[in-house]
Design a protein around this motif. Structure first.
Motif, PDB file in Angstrom:
ATOM      1  N   ALA A  28       3.118  53.559  -6.015  1.00 49.67           N
ATOM      2  CA  ALA A  28       4.260  53.070  -6.187  1.00 49.67           C
ATOM      3  C   ALA A  28       4.895  52.325  -4.976  1.00 49.67           C
ATOM      4  O   ALA A  28       4.948  52.840  -3.841  1.00 49.67           O
ATOM      5  N   PRO A  29       5.150  51.147  -5.215  1.00 49.45           N
ATOM      6  CA  PRO A  29       5.452  50.239  -4.072  1.00 49.45           C
ATOM      7  C   PRO A  29       7.294  50.766  -3.491  1.00 49.45           C
ATOM      8  O   PRO A  29       7.861  51.127  -4.317  1.00 49.45           O
ATOM      9  N   SER A  30       7.293  50.767  -2.474  1.00 47.71           N
ATOM     10  CA  SER A  30       8.429  51.331  -1.878  1.00 47.71           C
ATOM     11  C   SER A  30       9.422  49.930  -1.405  1.00 47.71           C
ATOM     12  O   SER A  30       9.958  49.887  -0.577  1.00 47.71           O
ATOM     13  N   GLN A  31       9.469  48.963  -2.276  1.00 50.33           N
ATOM     14  CA  GLN A  31      10.273  47.664  -2.028  1.00 50.33           C
ATOM     15  C   GLN A  31      11.632  47.996  -2.525  1.00 50.33           C
ATOM     16  O   GLN A  31      11.779  48.444  -3.801  1.00 50.33           O
ATOM     17  N   VAL A  32      12.730  47.899  -1.917  1.00 50.56           N
ATOM     18  CA  VAL A  32      14.065  47.944  -2.453  1.00 50.56           C
ATOM     19  C   VAL A  32      14.530  46.220  -2.552  1.00 50.56           C
ATOM     20  O   VAL A  32      14.544  45.657  -1.680  1.00 50.56           O
ATOM     21  N   LYS A  33      14.878  46.111  -3.936  1.00 50.13           N
ATOM     22  CA  LYS A  33      15.507  44.879  -3.961  1.00 50.13           C
ATOM     23  C   LYS A  33      16.953  44.793  -3.499  1.00 50.13           C
ATOM     24  O   LYS A  33      17.609  45.546  -3.298  1.00 50.13           O
ATOM     25  N   SER A  34      16.988  43.529  -2.671  1.00 49.74           N
ATOM     26  CA  SER A  34      18.402  43.307  -2.172  1.00 49.74           C
ATOM     27  C   SER A  34      19.330  42.738  -3.169  1.00 49.74           C
ATOM     28  O   SER A  34      18.887  42.189  -4.247  1.00 49.74           O
ATOM     29  N   PRO A  35      20.602  43.079  -3.261  1.00 52.37           N
ATOM     30  CA  PRO A  35      21.706  42.323  -3.983  1.00 52.37           C
ATOM     31  C   PRO A  35      21.411  41.260  -4.024  1.00 52.37           C
ATOM     32  O   PRO A  35      22.088  40.417  -5.059  1.00 52.37           O
ATOM     33  N   SER A  36      21.173  40.259  -3.038  1.00 45.10           N
ATOM     34  CA  SER A  36      21.205  38.939  -2.872  1.00 45.10           C
ATOM     35  C   SER A  36      20.192  38.167  -4.045  1.00 45.10           C
ATOM     36  O   SER A  36      20.368  37.050  -4.392  1.00 45.10           O
ATOM     37  N   GLU A  40      20.726  34.684  -6.291  1.00 47.44           N
ATOM     38  CA  GLU A  40      19.781  33.548  -6.272  1.00 47.44           C
ATOM     39  C   GLU A  40      19.275  33.058  -7.770  1.00 47.44           C
ATOM     40  O   GLU A  40      19.121  31.949  -8.076  1.00 47.44           O
ATOM     41  N   ILE A  41      19.105  34.043  -8.635  1.00 47.46           N
ATOM     42  CA  ILE A  41      18.782  33.907  -9.896  1.00 47.46           C
ATOM     43  C   ILE A  41      19.934  33.314 -10.678  1.00 47.46           C
ATOM     44  O   ILE A  41      19.815  32.262 -11.441  1.00 47.46           O
ATOM     45  N   ILE A  42      20.972  33.462 -10.379  1.00 44.31           N
ATOM     46  CA  ILE A  42      21.990  33.185 -11.043  1.00 44.31           C
ATOM     47  C   ILE A  42      22.479  31.649 -10.734  1.00 44.31           C
ATOM     48  O   ILE A  42      22.925  30.740 -11.457  1.00 44.31           O
ATOM     49  N   TYR A  43      22.133  31.279  -9.442  1.00 46.34           N
ATOM     50  CA  TYR A  43      22.391  29.987  -8.773  1.00 46.34           C
ATOM     51  C   TYR A  43      21.449  29.070  -9.586  1.00 46.34           C
ATOM     52  O   TYR A  43      21.618  27.760  -9.966  1.00 46.34           O
ATOM     53  N   MET A  46      22.508  28.393 -12.974  1.00 43.43           N
ATOM     54  CA  MET A  46      23.390  27.567 -13.183  1.00 43.43           C
ATOM     55  C   MET A  46      23.111  26.064 -12.831  1.00 43.43           C
ATOM     56  O   MET A  46      23.642  24.959 -13.560  1.00 43.43           O
ATOM     57  N   MET A  47      22.269  25.821 -11.838  1.00 45.40           N
ATOM     58  CA  MET A  47      22.028  24.325 -11.514  1.00 45.40           C
ATOM     59  C   MET A  47      21.112  23.826 -12.639  1.00 45.40           C
ATOM     60  O   MET A  47      21.267  22.520 -13.065  1.00 45.40           O
ATOM     61  N   VAL A  48      20.245  24.600 -13.417  1.00 40.05           N
ATOM     62  CA  VAL A  48      19.351  23.949 -14.437  1.00 40.05           C
ATOM     63  C   VAL A  48      20.488  23.892 -15.511  1.00 40.05           C
ATOM     64  O   VAL A  48      20.075  22.643 -16.341  1.00 40.05           O
ATOM     65  N   GLY A  49      21.399  24.689 -15.846  1.00 41.83           N
ATOM     66  CA  GLY A  49      22.582  24.529 -16.866  1.00 41.83           C
ATOM     67  C   GLY A  49      23.022  23.433 -16.735  1.00 41.83           C
ATOM     68  O   GLY A  49      23.301  22.616 -17.613  1.00 41.83           O
ATOM     69  N   LEU A  50      23.718  23.012 -15.512  1.00 46.80           N
ATOM     70  CA  LEU A  50      24.602  21.609 -14.944  1.00 46.80           C
ATOM     71  C   LEU A  50      23.437  20.611 -15.226  1.00 46.80           C
ATOM     72  O   LEU A  50      24.119  19.708 -15.946  1.00 46.80           O
ATOM     73  N   PHE A  51      22.226  20.704 -14.805  1.00 39.72           N
ATOM     74  CA  PHE A  51      21.390  19.444 -14.998  1.00 39.72           C
ATOM     75  C   PHE A  51      21.310  19.232 -16.665  1.00 39.72           C
ATOM     76  O   PHE A  51      21.279  18.038 -17.032  1.00 39.72           O
ATOM     77  N   GLY A  52      20.870  20.250 -17.207  1.00 34.10           N
ATOM     78  CA  GLY A  52      20.894  19.994 -18.797  1.00 34.10           C
ATOM     79  C   GLY A  52      22.105  19.438 -19.378  1.00 34.10           C
ATOM     80  O   GLY A  52      21.703  18.688 -20.238  1.00 34.10           O
ATOM     81  N   PHE A  53      23.212  20.112 -18.963  1.00 30.08           N
ATOM     82  CA  PHE A  53      24.428  19.547 -19.637  1.00 30.08           C
ATOM     83  C   PHE A  53      24.828  17.973 -19.321  1.00 30.08           C
ATOM     84  O   PHE A  53      24.866  17.299 -20.235  1.00 30.08           O
ATOM     85  N   PHE A  54      24.343  17.589 -17.990  1.00 33.41           N
ATOM     86  CA  PHE A  54      24.518  16.163 -17.753  1.00 33.41           C
ATOM     87  C   PHE A  54      23.425  15.310 -18.502  1.00 33.41           C
ATOM     88  O   PHE A  54      23.798  14.275 -18.858  1.00 33.41           O
ATOM     89  N   THR A  55      22.217  15.955 -18.601  1.00 36.75           N
ATOM     90  CA  THR A  55      21.244  15.007 -19.403  1.00 36.75           C
ATOM     91  C   THR A  55      21.669  14.859 -20.984  1.00 36.75           C
ATOM     92  O   THR A  55      21.197  13.760 -21.277  1.00 36.75           O
ATOM     93  N   VAL A  56      22.119  15.997 -21.429  1.00 37.37           N
ATOM     94  CA  VAL A  56      22.468  16.023 -22.837  1.00 37.37           C
ATOM     95  C   VAL A  56      23.453  14.895 -23.177  1.00 37.37           C
ATOM     96  O   VAL A  56      23.787  14.141 -23.994  1.00 37.37           O
ATOM     97  N   ALA A  57      24.715  14.768 -21.880  1.00 34.19           N
ATOM     98  CA  ALA A  57      25.682  14.119 -22.031  1.00 34.19           C
ATOM     99  C   ALA A  57      25.306  12.405 -22.072  1.00 34.19           C
ATOM    100  O   ALA A  57      25.764  11.865 -22.781  1.00 34.19           O
ATOM    101  N   VAL A  58      24.419  12.084 -20.956  1.00 29.64           N
ATOM    102  CA  VAL A  58      24.018  10.890 -20.902  1.00 29.64           C
ATOM    103  C   VAL A  58      23.381  10.241 -22.422  1.00 29.64           C
ATOM    104  O   VAL A  58      23.277   9.484 -22.750  1.00 29.64           O
ATOM    105  N   MET A  59      22.379  11.213 -22.664  1.00 30.46           N
ATOM    106  CA  MET A  59      21.777  10.960 -24.165  1.00 30.46           C
ATOM    107  C   MET A  59      22.588  10.772 -25.094  1.00 30.46           C
ATOM    108  O   MET A  59      22.420   9.760 -26.031  1.00 30.46           O
ATOM    109  N   LEU A  60      23.662  11.597 -25.398  1.00 28.45           N
ATOM    110  CA  LEU A  60      24.830  11.458 -26.617  1.00 28.45           C
ATOM    111  C   LEU A  60      25.389  10.134 -26.283  1.00 28.45           C
ATOM    112  O   LEU A  60      25.678   9.425 -27.284  1.00 28.45           O
TER     113      LEU A  60
END
Length: 125
Positions: A28-36, A40-43, A46-60
């Motif tokens: 059993a690994p004894s690694q403790v996940k840090s709350p940060s 990082e995953i949310i960030y 969010m960046m991928v979502g903003l890039f996707g939104f911008f790309t779709v807006a330009v395309m439309l």
């Protein structure tokens, strides 16, 4: 029972070595996940979502602009008519004829080939 200093050191080192080996052999690994990491995953998402939104807006926007080009806009219908192309073709033909009439050829008598005369050659020393 009193142990000598050397024996005490040996038992302490062997105990520490056994504890270390037991810790490394545990499955059993004894690694403790840090709350940060969640932030990082949310960030990243969010960046991928903003890039996707911008790309779709330009395309439309591009698709909408292309669709408006085919509409019955007076500017586009003026360009698309045959009158524009006919006038342009007539102007081009008039310019071509005008340039042809202005064209003249000058003949240089000294540059014309004269087979009867010899060109003097420089004599080598």
């Amino acid at each position: 029972l009193v142990l000598s200093n050397n024996a005490t050191m040996n038992s302490l080192v062997s105990k520490l070595l056994r504890d270390y080996v037991e810790q490394t052999n545990t499955s059993a690994p004894s690694q403790v996940k840090s709350p940060s990491t969640n932030l990082e995953i949310i960030y990243v998402l969010m960046m991928v979502g903003l890039f996707g939104f911008f790309t779709v807006a330009v395309m439309l926007t591009n698709i909408r602009a292309r669709r408006l080009e085919d509409s019955h806009d007076p500017y586009n219908t003026y360009i698309a008519t045959d009158v524009w192309h006919k006038k342009d073709k007539q102007y081009f033909q008039a310019k071509l004829i005008e340039n042809y009439k202005l064209c003249c050829v000058f003949e240089n008598q000294l540059a014309v080939e004269q087979p009867g005369t010899q060109i003097p050659e420089a004599k080598s020393p």
